[in-house]
Design a protein around this motif. Structure first.
Motif, PDB file in Angstrom:
ATOM      1  N   UNK A 291       0.858  -1.187   0.000  1.00  0.00           N
ATOM      2  CA  UNK A 291       0.000   0.000   0.000  1.00  0.00           C
ATOM      3  C   UNK A 291       0.896   1.239   0.000  1.00  0.00           C
ATOM      4  N   UNK A 292       0.859   1.995  -1.082  1.00  0.00           N
ATOM      5  CA  UNK A 292       1.753   3.146  -1.222  1.00  0.00           C
ATOM      6  C   UNK A 292       1.306   4.350  -0.407  1.00  0.00           C
ATOM      7  N   UNK A 293       0.012   4.445  -0.083  1.00  0.00           N
ATOM      8  CA  UNK A 293      -0.505   5.653   0.562  1.00  0.00           C
ATOM      9  C   UNK A 293       0.156   5.952   1.915  1.00  0.00           C
ATOM     10  N   UNK A 294       0.284   4.970   2.812  1.00  0.00           N
ATOM     11  CA  UNK A 294       0.945   5.283   4.089  1.00  0.00           C
ATOM     12  C   UNK A 294       2.381   5.774   3.903  1.00  0.00           C
ATOM     13  N   UNK A 295       3.105   5.155   2.971  1.00  0.00           N
ATOM     14  CA  UNK A 295       4.477   5.586   2.722  1.00  0.00           C
ATOM     15  C   UNK A 295       4.504   6.988   2.130  1.00  0.00           C
ATOM     16  N   UNK A 296       3.557   7.267   1.226  1.00  0.00           N
ATOM     17  CA  UNK A 296       3.490   8.600   0.634  1.00  0.00           C
ATOM     18  C   UNK A 296       3.192   9.655   1.690  1.00  0.00           C
ATOM     19  N   UNK A 297       2.305   9.333   2.631  1.00  0.00           N
ATOM     20  CA  UNK A 297       1.988  10.277   3.709  1.00  0.00           C
ATOM     21  C   UNK A 297       3.210  10.516   4.599  1.00  0.00           C
ATOM     22  N   UNK A 298       3.957   9.432   4.886  1.00  0.00           N
ATOM     23  CA  UNK A 298       5.180   9.588   5.662  1.00  0.00           C
ATOM     24  C   UNK A 298       6.178  10.489   4.940  1.00  0.00           C
ATOM     25  N   UNK A 299       6.325  10.245   3.634  1.00  0.00           N
ATOM     26  CA  UNK A 299       7.266  11.043   2.853  1.00  0.00           C
ATOM     27  C   UNK A 299       6.837  12.506   2.809  1.00  0.00           C
ATOM     28  N   UNK A 300       5.537  12.742   2.638  1.00  0.00           N
ATOM     29  CA  UNK A 300       5.043  14.119   2.607  1.00  0.00           C
ATOM     30  C   UNK A 300       5.328  14.828   3.924  1.00  0.00           C
ATOM     31  N   UNK A 301       5.115  14.129   5.019  1.00  0.00           N
ATOM     32  CA  UNK A 301       5.375  14.750   6.317  1.00  0.00           C
ATOM     33  C   UNK A 301       6.862  15.037   6.494  1.00  0.00           C
ATOM     34  N   UNK A 302       7.714  14.118   6.038  1.00  0.00           N
ATOM     35  CA  UNK A 302       9.155  14.337   6.126  1.00  0.00           C
ATOM     36  C   UNK A 302       9.581  15.521   5.268  1.00  0.00           C
ATOM     37  N   UNK A 303       8.962  15.697   4.109  1.00  0.00           N
ATOM     38  CA  UNK A 303       9.274  16.843   3.251  1.00  0.00           C
ATOM     39  C   UNK A 303       8.802  18.152   3.890  1.00  0.00           C
ATOM     40  N   UNK A 304       7.703  18.110   4.624  1.00  0.00           N
ATOM     41  CA  UNK A 304       7.267  19.306   5.348  1.00  0.00           C
ATOM     42  C   UNK A 304       8.316  19.719   6.385  1.00  0.00           C
ATOM     43  N   UNK A 305       8.857  18.726   7.082  1.00  0.00           N
ATOM     44  CA  UNK A 305       9.901  19.011   8.066  1.00  0.00           C
ATOM     45  C   UNK A 305      11.127  19.591   7.374  1.00  0.00           C
TER      46      UNK A 305
END
Length: 850
Positions: A291-305
């Motif tokens: 499931x790519x969505x959880x990983x994508x959400x993690x990546x998005x949050x890391x990019x926000x940081x």
């Protein structure tokens, strides 16, 4: 190290031939927000460049009086001071950040990685390896480095290499980032004024031919870092003295259990320098079962940081528009069901799209990334296929797919995601290229050709007679300084390219153990046994035992004895137009009477029958011991048989008890697009298979392969009835094993099929020019047939003048054969077509006088 040669890989040919749809939107480079300020190391006038060149010429003698170890030590001292965070380093980072718009913290991290990569031990290793690869050499008198893009840190590698080689360097700073060179050379001046005087950083507005033509005339080597236009421009001036660091692409591949640290590392690789530079991932590939969505959400949050730590630079209007269009397209794809989600967007300064599409699509950079699914390793391989000639780096998680799949992708580097933008100094072989200036002390003398004719037995009145100094990959270098594109590969020998370093290493390892112990067949030799096992693993059940020889002709002789002894019959057949070698038995099998008649009497009971003629197969009867056939008749003009001919031949031999011998000296090991040529006709598996040429990876090695039962007849009645002293030499077998590794890891047979088809189609478009009437072939074995021998001869001469190596076929003087190394790149293929086309244009109207 984002910025060491960060704009791309060494491109020995025309660099604008890049995967167009994918890279067009990936090549945008950060533009300066202002012109470079007036600084004392930047020459903005023609007189400044002229003065710099004159000063560099004067500096050369003093520079070379300083021992290399001292030059490297002084350079390393500056690196150490900068890594300690001295004022020059801090000022450089601040000026670079201000000029390019990149976050100051990101510039600092990036530059530190570059400096660490070029510390003294790494630079010494790079120079030592380059010296070993280039053989006898001398340092260039002048190197010019043209920085046509603003990626920070690009000045460090050329300065390091020039100082290491003892070569003056003229460095043209990029319009938007002149500061690193200024600060670094000022620091170097404080450590060693003499060494610093040999490096000059200058600036002029690109395209000023009065400056650039002078530089091109004086520089022995020109390094160009930038996009296609800049590279093409400098190639037009410097020709093969130019090495281009051009646009490339990198991807990240995740496994089934990617962890938080790997996602954090991925965010860093995307955010640092806003994804600009060929080592930053521009696509993420993930198993479709995950499931790519959880990983994508993690990546998005890391990019926000990361946005808080390394804020994205202000985008110029054009790049801001590209980013907005990509976000809009992603939102439309989500609505249309082609994508699952878009995270981030215009306001957040990044975009993470989760698409359902496997095909990798362009992205605008500037922190825009897509997740693409792949079902299995086979689909992953096909996804990476279109990127093959432009794939720089693959970053992987700890549970990524099996490495063999990734190694066959053509990527220059495979590493963990965290290490993608931290490569070693020897990431690209620029040092060895800089060192290929010929040392006159070791050059061939002007009388070499006459000595060659006097003391080396000749095979014709008109030998090619090139004075070869070195050969690498698809190129042959000669004593006159010319570089020839080899489309013949030593008559098909150099399938993996000339002088492959892994073959050289394998030869050296084996030679240190032993080179020869006893005549063939007496002792169990490791490399020989392993090679026989590797061949058996690739071949059908009836081809499991191998007899090694020194050459193809010797293997044919062995096969001749084998079929007669195994069957108790004496009659042997071959085909009109065939070529099987030049020993007595092989000549008897040859299909051209011109080469048989002067050497009669030859072997008795050897006959030729018509090629590709089904009716002629009835001539094979119960008196026939064996039939020798080439799957494709190379010397007869690259003649490919009709679809059913070889199957019918196989059936006829089976009916009458004759052994079928396939001579695959030319066609084996990927040449035709299959590992073995007979695989194109699976219903025509031979009883005996003859191999040579590319088998040895460039060293002399042949073989004939059959079943253990058939080959057993050579072991008795009498014993030692067929022996050879050097056949299956362990050094040659070690080279062959390395060559097989390369063929398999890089999927060269499959590449041969694809590249050969493309090359064939493009050459067929040239039919009608210069007397060319037909282009045919299979894989990367291609024949060009001309209307007359005169047309053919003029074409060959035109190619020679354009530094292309090829030749007509032995039995057909109207046909030219192409059999380039299977590693021929897309750029080299395009260059080949360009030169062949030019030779055809020059042929027109000349044939009548030939």
């Amino acid at each position: 190290m984002v910025n060491s040669f960060n704009c791309g890989a060494a491109l020995p040919a025309r660099s604008h031939v890049v995967a167009p749809s994918l890279l067009n939107t990936c090549l945008t480079r950060p533009r300066s927000r202002r012109k470079p300020r007036e600084i004392d190391l930047i020459a903005s006038k023609k007189s400044g460049v002229k003065q710099a060149l004159e000063e560099l010429e004067r500096s050369k003698a003093a520079l070379r009086e300083i021992p290399r170890h001292q030059r490297i030590a002084d350079f390393d001292k500056v690196l150490g001071l900068w890594l300690d965070g001295n004022i020059a380093f801090r000022n450089a980072c601040e000026d670079i950040s201000h000029a390019t718009g990149y976050a100051h913290a990101a510039v600092t991290v990036s530059l530190r990685r570059t400096l660490e990569a070029w510390r003294a031990p790494h630079l010494e290793r790079v120079l030592a390896e380059a010296e070993s690869a280039s053989g006898n050499h001398q340092a260039p008198n002048l190197v010019a480095a043209i920085l046509a893009q603003n990626t920070p840190g690009l000045a460090i590698p050329p300065i390091a290499l020039a100082l290491g080689l003892g070569t003056p360097l003229l460095l043209k700073s990029a319009e938007g980032e002149p500061h690193l060179a200024r600060h670094f050379l000022e620091s170097l001046r404080q450590v060693s004024p003499v060494i610093a005087a040999s490096c000059r950083a200058v600036y002029w507005k690109g395209g000023d031919r009065s400056i650039e033509e002078r530089i091109a005339a004086l520089a022995d080597r020109i390094l160009v870092y930038g996009g296609a236009d800049a590279i093409d421009h400098w190639r037009s001036l410097g020709q093969d003295r130019v090495i281009a660091q051009g646009p490339r692409i990198s991807v990240a591949i995740l496994g089934s259990s990617t962890d938080d640290l790997e996602i954090e590392a991925l965010a860093e690789q995307i955010a640092i320098l806003d994804q600009h530079g060929c080592l930053s991932p521009q696509a993420i590939l993930l198993p479709s079962a995950v499931d790519a969505l959880p990983l994508a959400k993690q990546l998005a949050e890391a990019l926000r940081v990361k946005q808080n730590i390394w804020p994205r630079r202000p985008l110029p209007d054009g790049e801001a528009t590209s980013f907005r269009q990509a976000v809009d397209a992603a939102e439309i794809a989500v609505v249309g069901g082609r994508s699952l989600a878009l995270l981030g967007g215009h306001a957040e300064g990044f975009g993470v799209e989760v698409t359902t599409q496997a095909q990798i699509e362009p992205c605008p950079l500037d922190r825009m990334i897509r997740f693409h699914p792949y079902r299995d390793p086979t689909e992953l391989k096909s996804q990476l296929g279109p990127l093959r000639d432009n794939l720089e780096c693959i970053g992987v998680t700890r549970d990524a797919p099996e490495i063999s799949i990734l190694q066959s992708s053509g990527a220059r580097r495979i590493c963990t995601i965290a290490e993608m933008q931290n490569p070693p100094a020897d990431w690209h072989p620029v040092a060895s290229w800089l060192m290929t200036i010929r040392d006159e002390r070791f050059s061939t003398s002007p009388q070499l050709r006459s000595r060659f004719r006097k003391h080396v037995a000749q095979t014709s009145d008109a030998p090619r007679a090139l004075e070869v100094t070195s050969a690498r990959g698809c190129w042959v270098h000669t004593a006159d300084g010319r570089k020839h594109l080899d489309l013949l590969a030593g008559i098909g020998v150099a399938a993996i390219g000339h002088a492959h370093p892994r073959v050289a290493a394998a030869v050296a390892r084996q030679a240190r153990l032993y080179t020869h112990v006893m005549v063939y067949g007496e002792d169990a030799l490791d490399s020989q046994v392993k090679l026989a096992e590797r061949l058996a693993a690739r071949l059908p059940e009836n081809l499991q035992s191998t007899y090694f020889t020194n050459s193809g002709a010797e293997a044919i002789e062995g096969a001749l004895k084998l079929v007669r002894k195994a069957t108790g019959r004496s009659r042997v057949l071959s085909f009109e137009g065939a070529f099987h070698g030049d020993t007595t038995g092989a000549v008897a099998l040859g299909g051209n009477p011109v080469y048989r008649e002067p050497f009669r009497p030859l072997l008795e009971n050897v006959e030729q029958i018509p090629w590709d003629d089904t009716a002629a197969l009835n001539l094979i009867d119960e008196t026939t011991a064996g039939v020798f056939v080439e799957p494709v008749q190379a010397e007869a003009g690259v003649r490919v048989p009709s679809r059913n001919f070889l199957a019918q031949l196989r059936e006829r031999c089976r009916e009458v008890g004759a052994l079928l011998v396939f001579d695959e000296v030319v066609t084996a090991f990927g040449r035709t697009g299959k590992f073995f040529g007979f695989e194109h006709w699976p219903e025509a598996v031979p009883d005996v298979l003859v191999l040579a040429k590319s088998l040895g990876g460039g060293l002399p090695l042949g073989a004939f392969v059959s079943s253990p039962e058939i080959l057993a007849c050579l072991a008795n009645d009498p014993p030692l009835g067929h022996v050879t002293t050097f056949g299956g030499n362990p050094v040659c077998c070690a080279a062959a094993l390395a060559s097989l590794d390369i063929l398999e890891e890089q999927s060269l047979p499959e590449r041969s099929a694809l590249m050969g088809r493309s090359l064939l189609e493009r050459l067929q478009q040239l039919v009608g020019r210069g007397g060319l009437v037909e282009v045919r072939g299979l894989g990367m074995l291609i024949g060009l047939e001309f209307e007359s021998p005169g047309d053919c001869a003029c074409f060959v001469e035109g190619c020679r003048m354009r530094e292309v190596l090829l030749g007509w076929t032995l039995h057909e003087d109207r046909v030219v054969r192409l059999a380039p190394p299977l590693i021929l790149s897309e750029e080299e293929s395009n260059e080949a077509v360009r030169r062949l086309s030019a030779a055809l244009q020059g042929t027109a109207g000349q044939a009548s006088s030939a």
